[in-house]
Write a protein that holds these residues in place. Structure first.
Motif, PDB file in Angstrom:
ATOM      1  N   PHE A 161      10.510  -5.876  -1.340  1.00  0.00           N
ATOM      2  CA  PHE A 161       9.633  -4.919  -0.682  1.00  0.00           C
ATOM      3  C   PHE A 161       9.596  -3.570  -1.402  1.00  0.00           C
ATOM      4  CE2 PHE A 161      10.466  -7.701   3.100  1.00  0.00           C
ATOM      5  CZ  PHE A 161       9.152  -8.105   3.279  1.00  0.00           C
ATOM      6  N   GLU A 162      10.697  -3.220  -2.045  1.00  0.00           N
ATOM      7  CA  GLU A 162      10.745  -1.920  -2.734  1.00  0.00           C
ATOM      8  C   GLU A 162       9.628  -1.796  -3.768  1.00  0.00           C
ATOM      9  OE1 GLU A 162      12.629   0.844  -2.096  1.00  0.00           O
ATOM     10  OE2 GLU A 162      13.234  -0.315  -0.340  1.00  0.00           O
ATOM     11  N   SER A 163       9.315  -2.896  -4.428  1.00  0.00           N
ATOM     12  CA  SER A 163       8.274  -2.846  -5.469  1.00  0.00           C
ATOM     13  C   SER A 163       6.879  -2.628  -4.884  1.00  0.00           C
ATOM     14  CB  SER A 163       8.295  -4.131  -6.296  1.00  0.00           C
ATOM     15  OG  SER A 163       7.903  -5.236  -5.503  1.00  0.00           O
ATOM     16  N   LEU A 164       6.704  -2.890  -3.582  1.00  0.00           N
ATOM     17  CA  LEU A 164       5.399  -2.714  -2.939  1.00  0.00           C
ATOM     18  C   LEU A 164       5.172  -1.292  -2.440  1.00  0.00           C
ATOM     19  CD1 LEU A 164       5.235  -5.976  -0.783  1.00  0.00           C
ATOM     20  CD2 LEU A 164       4.418  -5.623  -3.119  1.00  0.00           C
ATOM     21  N   LYS A 165       6.245  -0.544  -2.239  1.00  0.00           N
ATOM     22  CA  LYS A 165       6.135   0.778  -1.616  1.00  0.00           C
ATOM     23  C   LYS A 165       5.225   1.747  -2.381  1.00  0.00           C
ATOM     24  CE  LYS A 165      10.344   0.688   1.137  1.00  0.00           C
ATOM     25  NZ  LYS A 165      11.656   1.316   1.405  1.00  0.00           N
ATOM     26  N   PRO A 166       5.321   1.846  -3.720  1.00  0.00           N
ATOM     27  CA  PRO A 166       4.425   2.781  -4.414  1.00  0.00           C
ATOM     28  C   PRO A 166       2.944   2.434  -4.254  1.00  0.00           C
ATOM     29  CG  PRO A 166       6.244   2.149  -5.845  1.00  0.00           C
ATOM     30  CD  PRO A 166       6.311   1.259  -4.633  1.00  0.00           C
ATOM     31  N   ASN A 209      -7.588  -1.812   3.788  1.00  0.00           N
ATOM     32  CA  ASN A 209      -7.081  -2.102   2.444  1.00  0.00           C
ATOM     33  C   ASN A 209      -5.575  -2.350   2.471  1.00  0.00           C
ATOM     34  OD1 ASN A 209      -9.659  -1.805   1.440  1.00  0.00           O
ATOM     35  ND2 ASN A 209      -9.322   0.272   0.675  1.00  0.00           N
ATOM     36  N   LEU A 210      -4.864  -1.597   3.297  1.00  0.00           N
ATOM     37  CA  LEU A 210      -3.421  -1.799   3.441  1.00  0.00           C
ATOM     38  C   LEU A 210      -3.132  -3.179   4.029  1.00  0.00           C
ATOM     39  CD1 LEU A 210      -0.464  -0.884   3.467  1.00  0.00           C
ATOM     40  CD2 LEU A 210      -0.942   0.230   5.664  1.00  0.00           C
ATOM     41  N   CYS A 211      -3.871  -3.550   5.070  1.00  0.00           N
ATOM     42  CA  CYS A 211      -3.687  -4.879   5.673  1.00  0.00           C
ATOM     43  C   CYS A 211      -3.922  -5.976   4.644  1.00  0.00           C
ATOM     44  CB  CYS A 211      -4.641  -5.065   6.854  1.00  0.00           C
ATOM     45  SG  CYS A 211      -4.283  -4.048   8.287  1.00  0.00           S
ATOM     46  N   GLN A 212      -4.982  -5.826   3.857  1.00  0.00           N
ATOM     47  CA  GLN A 212      -5.297  -6.826   2.831  1.00  0.00           C
ATOM     48  C   GLN A 212      -4.186  -6.897   1.791  1.00  0.00           C
ATOM     49  OE1 GLN A 212      -8.290  -8.866   2.929  1.00  0.00           O
ATOM     50  NE2 GLN A 212      -6.777  -9.978   1.729  1.00  0.00           N
ATOM     51  N   PHE A 213      -3.687  -5.734   1.367  1.00  0.00           N
ATOM     52  CA  PHE A 213      -2.599  -5.678   0.387  1.00  0.00           C
ATOM     53  C   PHE A 213      -1.361  -6.398   0.909  1.00  0.00           C
ATOM     54  CE2 PHE A 213       1.233  -3.586  -1.211  1.00  0.00           C
ATOM     55  CZ  PHE A 213       1.087  -3.815  -2.571  1.00  0.00           C
ATOM     56  N   LEU A 214      -0.983  -6.125   2.150  1.00  0.00           N
ATOM     57  CA  LEU A 214       0.205  -6.775   2.720  1.00  0.00           C
ATOM     58  C   LEU A 214       0.005  -8.282   2.830  1.00  0.00           C
ATOM     59  CD1 LEU A 214       1.123  -4.178   5.486  1.00  0.00           C
ATOM     60  CD2 LEU A 214       2.295  -4.559   3.308  1.00  0.00           C
ATOM     61  N   SER A 215      -1.172  -8.688   3.275  1.00  0.00           N
ATOM     62  CA  SER A 215      -1.478 -10.110   3.394  1.00  0.00           C
ATOM     63  C   SER A 215      -1.451 -10.808   2.033  1.00  0.00           C
ATOM     64  CB  SER A 215      -2.845 -10.287   4.052  1.00  0.00           C
ATOM     65  OG  SER A 215      -3.184 -11.638   4.157  1.00  0.00           O
ATOM     66  N   ASP A 216      -1.957 -10.128   1.016  1.00  0.00           N
ATOM     67  CA  ASP A 216      -2.015 -10.705  -0.329  1.00  0.00           C
ATOM     68  C   ASP A 216      -0.654 -10.763  -1.015  1.00  0.00           C
ATOM     69  OD1 ASP A 216      -4.755 -10.966  -0.079  1.00  0.00           O
ATOM     70  OD2 ASP A 216      -5.229  -9.217  -1.335  1.00  0.00           O
ATOM     71  N   ASN A 217       0.261  -9.856  -0.631  1.00  0.00           N
ATOM     72  CA  ASN A 217       1.511  -9.720  -1.380  1.00  0.00           C
ATOM     73  C   ASN A 217       2.755 -10.248  -0.677  1.00  0.00           C
ATOM     74  OD1 ASN A 217       1.075  -8.147  -4.060  1.00  0.00           O
ATOM     75  ND2 ASN A 217      -0.339  -7.265  -2.568  1.00  0.00           N
ATOM     76  N   VAL A 218       2.633 -10.572   0.602  1.00  0.00           N
ATOM     77  CA  VAL A 218       3.762 -11.188   1.316  1.00  0.00           C
ATOM     78  C   VAL A 218       3.224 -12.508   1.862  1.00  0.00           C
ATOM     79  CG1 VAL A 218       5.516 -10.926   3.098  1.00  0.00           C
ATOM     80  CG2 VAL A 218       4.622  -8.886   1.933  1.00  0.00           C
ATOM     81  N   ASP A 219       3.652 -13.611   1.253  1.00  0.00           N
ATOM     82  CA  ASP A 219       2.995 -14.895   1.522  1.00  0.00           C
ATOM     83  C   ASP A 219       3.113 -15.374   2.961  1.00  0.00           C
ATOM     84  OD1 ASP A 219       5.662 -15.234   0.819  1.00  0.00           O
ATOM     85  OD2 ASP A 219       5.362 -17.130  -0.202  1.00  0.00           O
ATOM     86  N   GLU A 223      15.563  -8.395   9.048  1.00  0.00           N
ATOM     87  CA  GLU A 223      15.742  -6.956   9.209  1.00  0.00           C
ATOM     88  C   GLU A 223      15.085  -6.207   8.041  1.00  0.00           C
ATOM     89  OE1 GLU A 223      19.383  -3.816   9.431  1.00  0.00           O
ATOM     90  OE2 GLU A 223      19.641  -5.696  10.523  1.00  0.00           O
ATOM     91  N   THR A 224      15.015  -6.833   6.883  1.00  0.00           N
ATOM     92  CA  THR A 224      14.360  -6.220   5.728  1.00  0.00           C
ATOM     93  C   THR A 224      12.871  -6.030   6.005  1.00  0.00           C
ATOM     94  OG1 THR A 224      15.981  -7.296   4.294  1.00  0.00           O
ATOM     95  CG2 THR A 224      14.028  -6.403   3.228  1.00  0.00           C
ATOM     96  N   ASP A 225      12.233  -6.995   6.665  1.00  0.00           N
ATOM     97  CA  ASP A 225      10.831  -6.830   7.063  1.00  0.00           C
ATOM     98  C   ASP A 225      10.701  -5.644   8.025  1.00  0.00           C
ATOM     99  OD1 ASP A 225       9.085  -9.386   6.200  1.00  0.00           O
ATOM    100  OD2 ASP A 225      11.090 -10.072   6.749  1.00  0.00           O
TER     101      ASP A 225
END
Length: 150
Positions: free
Chosen positions: A3-8, A26-36, A133-135
């Motif tokens: 997740f750290e790599s997604l924060k920036p 756009n944030l929702c799409q990014f999260l959906s695209d990057n966390v399977d 807990e990381t999520d």
């Protein structure tokens, strides 16, 4: 999942020169695209006077749950408790509002602005028990960044 790599990238999406709802979509799409295992990602915002939640930007399957009373379902419980709610298996949850038979688990994290719970991020997964807990810590970060838009 790192997740750290997604924060920036999250910070960059929310800094874009566009309307708030576009940033959130756009944030929702990014999260959906990057966390399977994030299969439905969206925001609900509170009407504190009427004690209802109203669907905001989201990505994923259509939902008929555009308005949710406080206390009803997982989102409604988070509106009252002001606490994260992780549901490892929605089939085992009594006060669950079914959105789709494909949803197996859910996580909801409240969104605070100036100490007031103004809404939440809601994520459904087609996998049983994927959220850790990381999520939770990651989605708390997401909401801290989103709160800066209000």
């Amino acid at each position: 999942m790192n997740f750290e790599s997604l924060k920036p990238q999250i910070t960059a999406i929310l800094a874009e020169k566009t309307e708030r709802d576009v940033k959130l979509k756009n944030l929702c799409q990014f999260l959906s695209d990057n966390v399977d295992y994030y299969n439905w990602v969206g925001f609900y915002f509170a009407n504190l006077e009427n004690k209802t939640l109203h669907l905001g930007p989201y990505v994923g399957a259509e939902t008929e749950h555009a308005v949710i009373p406080f206390g009803k379902g997982i989102c409604g419980q988070v509106a009252e408790s002001n606490a994260n709610f992780v549901v490892p298996d929605v089939a085992a949850q009594d006060n669950y509002i079914a959105c789709s038979f494909t949803v197996k688990s859910e996580i909801v994290v409240p969104l605070f602005v100036d100490g007031i719970n103004i809404g939440q991020i809601d994520i459904d997964s087609h996998v049983i028990n994927p959220f850790t807990e990381t999520d939770e810590r990651f989605l708390e970060f997401v909401n801290q960044e989103v709160a800066k838009l209000f």
